[in-house]
Design a protein around this motif. Structure first.
Motif, PDB file in Angstrom:
ATOM      1  N   GLU A   1      -2.525   6.184  -0.228  1.00  0.00           N
ATOM      2  CA  GLU A   1      -1.470   5.199   0.045  1.00  0.00           C
ATOM      3  C   GLU A   1      -0.308   5.339  -0.932  1.00  0.00           C
ATOM      4  OE1 GLU A   1      -4.788   4.255  -0.334  1.00  0.00           O
ATOM      5  OE2 GLU A   1      -5.106   4.296   1.829  1.00  0.00           O
TER       6      GLU A   1
ATOM      7  N   VAL B   1       2.347   7.963  10.306  1.00  0.00           N
ATOM      8  CA  VAL B   1       3.037   6.683  10.499  1.00  0.00           C
ATOM      9  C   VAL B   1       2.077   5.636  11.051  1.00  0.00           C
ATOM     10  CG1 VAL B   1       4.769   5.527  11.943  1.00  0.00           C
ATOM     11  CG2 VAL B   1       5.376   7.590  10.680  1.00  0.00           C
ATOM     12  N   LEU B   2       1.281   6.017  12.041  1.00  0.00           N
ATOM     13  CA  LEU B   2       0.332   5.071  12.630  1.00  0.00           C
ATOM     14  C   LEU B   2      -0.797   4.722  11.658  1.00  0.00           C
ATOM     15  CD1 LEU B   2       0.076   6.462  16.261  1.00  0.00           C
ATOM     16  CD2 LEU B   2       1.321   4.439  15.473  1.00  0.00           C
ATOM     17  N   LYS B   3      -1.198   5.674  10.844  1.00  0.00           N
ATOM     18  CA  LYS B   3      -2.289   5.446   9.900  1.00  0.00           C
ATOM     19  C   LYS B   3      -1.880   4.526   8.752  1.00  0.00           C
ATOM     20  CE  LYS B   3      -5.277   7.987   6.726  1.00  0.00           C
ATOM     21  NZ  LYS B   3      -5.568   9.297   6.154  1.00  0.00           N
ATOM     22  N   HIS B   4      -0.708   4.790   8.161  1.00  0.00           N
ATOM     23  CA  HIS B   4      -0.319   4.076   6.941  1.00  0.00           C
ATOM     24  C   HIS B   4       0.643   2.915   7.186  1.00  0.00           C
ATOM     25  CE1 HIS B   4      -2.341   6.933   4.351  1.00  0.00           C
ATOM     26  NE2 HIS B   4      -1.799   7.905   5.045  1.00  0.00           N
ATOM     27  N   GLN B   5       1.517   3.037   8.166  1.00  0.00           N
ATOM     28  CA  GLN B   5       2.538   2.038   8.494  1.00  0.00           C
ATOM     29  C   GLN B   5       3.337   1.634   7.261  1.00  0.00           C
ATOM     30  OE1 GLN B   5       0.590  -0.957  10.836  1.00  0.00           O
ATOM     31  NE2 GLN B   5       0.201   0.476  12.486  1.00  0.00           N
ATOM     32  N   GLY B   6       3.732   0.394   7.129  1.00  0.00           N
ATOM     33  CA  GLY B   6       4.486  -0.073   5.960  1.00  0.00           C
ATOM     34  C   GLY B   6       5.702   0.782   5.651  1.00  0.00           C
TER      35      GLY B   6
ATOM     36  N   ILE C   1       6.954   4.161   7.644  1.00  0.00           N
ATOM     37  CA  ILE C   1       7.803   4.160   8.836  1.00  0.00           C
ATOM     38  C   ILE C   1       9.274   4.418   8.482  1.00  0.00           C
ATOM     39  CG2 ILE C   1       8.621   2.782  10.795  1.00  0.00           C
ATOM     40  CD1 ILE C   1       5.807   1.418  10.741  1.00  0.00           C
TER      41      ILE C   1
END
Length: 138
Positions: A104, A37-42, A45
């Protein structure tokens, strides 16, 4: 099955070693969920949040039906048992690991499956699992 005296709630009779293994897996998956979650976000989440909530959905929907303490209404049991089988979110993770050209592309659906598996693992560690037709813990 083990029944607590004061509430009538039923918990799994899995051995402490099995429950510890589920808890260890759940803790590792939770750390991995947070990392993703912290790495990819968007979109990762909301997909993680939906994946984490998915196995709990039948319990929320089942609150309206007639049932005793520790029992899930019979109408909610098939969905509960389907959404609380570990191979299903694991298969989601495996399938999406091989799709897409870049990390991604697969991060959101992979994290969805991983968060789903995390909730199952932590639930099993807490003594919850699949239910009988009548809604009692197996």
């Amino acid at each position: 099955m083990v029944m607590t005296e004061e509430s009538g709630a039923v918990r799994s009779s899995a051995s402490p070693g099995v429950r510890f293994a589920w808890g260890t897996l759940g803790a590792l998956l939770l750390a991995w969920d947070i990392f993703e979650v912290l790495k990819h976000q968007g979109w990762v989440i909301p997909s993680a949040l939906v994946g984490a909530a998915l196995p709990l959905l039948p319990r929320l929907l089942g609150r309206a039906g007639e049932h005793g303490p520790g029992q899930l209404p019979a109408a909610a049991v098939p969905l509960h048992n389907l959404l609380n089988r570990a191979p299903i979110p694991f298969a989601v993770m495996v399938v999406f690991s091989f799709l897409g050209d870049k990390p991604e592309d697969i991060a959101a659906p992979f994290t969805f499956g991983m968060a789903w598996l995390t909730t199952i693992a932590l639930g099993r560690a807490a003594g919850f699992g699949l239910r009988t037709r009548e809604g009692w813990q197996r």
